[in-house]
Design a protein around this motif. Structure first.
Motif, PDB file in Angstrom:
ATOM      1  N   ARG A 268       0.702  -1.357   0.215  1.00 30.69           N
ATOM      2  CA  ARG A 268       0.088   0.118   0.186  1.00 30.69           C
ATOM      3  C   ARG A 268       0.944   1.511  -0.139  1.00 30.69           C
ATOM      4  O   ARG A 268       0.602   2.111  -0.914  1.00 30.69           O
ATOM      5  CB  ARG A 268      -0.917  -0.222   1.522  1.00 30.69           C
TER       6      ARG A 268
ATOM      7  N   THR B  38       0.421  -0.615  -5.546  1.00 31.45           N
ATOM      8  CA  THR B  38      -0.941   0.166  -5.677  1.00 31.45           C
ATOM      9  C   THR B  38      -0.621   1.246  -6.779  1.00 31.45           C
ATOM     10  O   THR B  38      -0.941   1.150  -7.402  1.00 31.45           O
ATOM     11  CB  THR B  38      -1.264   0.157  -4.065  1.00 31.45           C
TER      12      THR B  38
ATOM     13  N   GLU C 180      -5.189   0.988  -7.225  1.00 34.49           N
ATOM     14  CA  GLU C 180      -5.536   1.080  -5.974  1.00 34.49           C
ATOM     15  C   GLU C 180      -6.199   0.235  -5.319  1.00 34.49           C
ATOM     16  O   GLU C 180      -5.960  -0.538  -4.269  1.00 34.49           O
ATOM     17  CB  GLU C 180      -6.135   2.274  -6.061  1.00 34.49           C
ATOM     18  N   THR C 181      -7.233  -0.851  -6.144  1.00 38.38           N
ATOM     19  CA  THR C 181      -7.609  -1.719  -5.833  1.00 38.38           C
ATOM     20  C   THR C 181      -6.573  -3.325  -6.617  1.00 38.38           C
ATOM     21  O   THR C 181      -7.257  -4.330  -6.147  1.00 38.38           O
ATOM     22  CB  THR C 181      -8.621  -1.997  -6.793  1.00 38.38           C
TER      23      THR C 181
ATOM     24  N   ILE D  44     -13.244  -8.952 -11.073  1.00 40.11           N
ATOM     25  CA  ILE D  44     -12.280  -8.051 -10.705  1.00 40.11           C
ATOM     26  C   ILE D  44     -12.252  -7.197 -11.801  1.00 40.11           C
ATOM     27  O   ILE D  44     -11.636  -7.709 -12.815  1.00 40.11           O
ATOM     28  CB  ILE D  44     -10.629  -8.886 -10.266  1.00 40.11           C
TER      29      ILE D  44
END
Length: 219
Positions: free
Chosen positions: A99, A111, A116-117, A184
Motif C-alpha cells: 500500500r 498500488t 489502488e484496488t 475484478i
C-alpha cells in the motif's frame, strides 16, 4: 478460440481460472496487453518456462494477440482466498509494502502501478489478487535473479532487486490472503504517472499506442 486454447487450460485451469494448487496463475480477465506481452516474453526467451516456450515458438504476433484478447474477455468469478497461518507482523509488513512502499529504500507501493484496488490497469498492468503465495514469491524471485525479464528499462526487475527475502515473503503472504471481490475489473487508467519508466509497456505496441500515455509509459 475456446477450442484452440485448450492446451492453455490444461495448466491454467478451465477457461484460465487457475488450478487449485495455485502455481499456474489465473489468466482469465487479465488485461489484454499484459497477456500479450507475456506470451511474447515466453516465445522470445525473456521468461523461462520450457513448456510455454515450446507451445508458442512457432506462433505469430497476430495469433498471440488473438489468444490474449480471448482470455482477457473472460470475466469469471474468483475462488475465495485461502486461509493461511501467517504471523500478524508479517501481514502488516506486507500491507505496508503493497500500500505504501518503503521510501527510504526507494521501493514504490505495488498500488502505484497495479492500481489502488490491485486489479491491474488496462491494457498493460496485471492485477495481483487471486494469486497464490508461492506463485507471487516465485515471480518476485525470478525478477531478482534474471529468470524473468522485460524490455529495458526493466522496472519490475529494478524494484524486485531492492526487496529482501523477508520483503518478498511479506508481500506474497499479504496478497495471497486478500479476498477478491466477486468481479475484478482492471482500472482504465492510473491517477498519476508510474514511479519508474517501464520498457515492457512498449512491447505490445501492436495493440495501440495511445494507452501508454494513460499509464505513464514511455512515449
Amino acid at each position: 478460440m475456446g477450442e484452440r486454447v485448450l492446451a492453455c487450460t490444461a495448466c491454467h485451469g478451465e477457461q484460465g481460472r487457475a488450478t487449485p494448487g495455485g502455481y499456474f496463475p489465473r489468466i482469465a480477465g487479465k488485461p489484454t496487453g499484459y497477456l500479450y506481452n507475456q506470451l511474447l516474453n515466453f516465445r522470445d526467451g525473456r521468461r523461462s518456462y520450457p513448456q510455454m516456450s515450446w507451445l508458442l515458438e512457432h506462433l505469430t504476433d497476430d495469433y498471440l494477440q488473438d489468444i490474449a484478447r480471448h482470455f482477457a474477455g473472460l470475466q469469471l468469478p474468483y475462488a475465495p482466498a485461502p486461509a493461511a497461518p501467517v504471523p500478524q507482523a508479517l501481514l502488516e509488513r506486507g500491507q505496508q509494502l503493497v500500500r505504501r512502499g518503503d521510501a527510504q529504500r526507494d521501493i514504490p507501493a505495488c498500488t502505484s502501478c497495479h492500481g489502488e484496488t490491485l486489479a491491474g490497469v488496462q491494457p498493460w498492468l496485471p492485477g495481483l489478487l487471486g494469486l497464490s503465495r508461492d506463485y507471487i514469491a516465485s515471480q518476485l524471485g525470478a525478477w531478482q535473479t534474471g529468470q524473468r525479464r522485460a524490455h529495458e528499462p526493466d522496472c519490475m526487475a529494478s524494484i524486485a532487486r531492492r526487496l529482501s527475502a523477508q520483503d518478498v515473503g511479506a508481500i506474497a503472504a499479504w496478497l495471497a490472503v486478500q479476498p477478491p471481490p466477486a468481479r475484478i475489473e482492471p482500472a482504465e487508467h492510473l491517477p498519476e504517472q508510474l514511479p519508474l519508466r517501464c520498457g515492457g509497456l512498449q512491447a505490445g505496441s501492436g495493440l495501440g499506442t495511445a494507452v501508454r500515455a494513460r499509464v505513464g509509459g514511455p512515449p
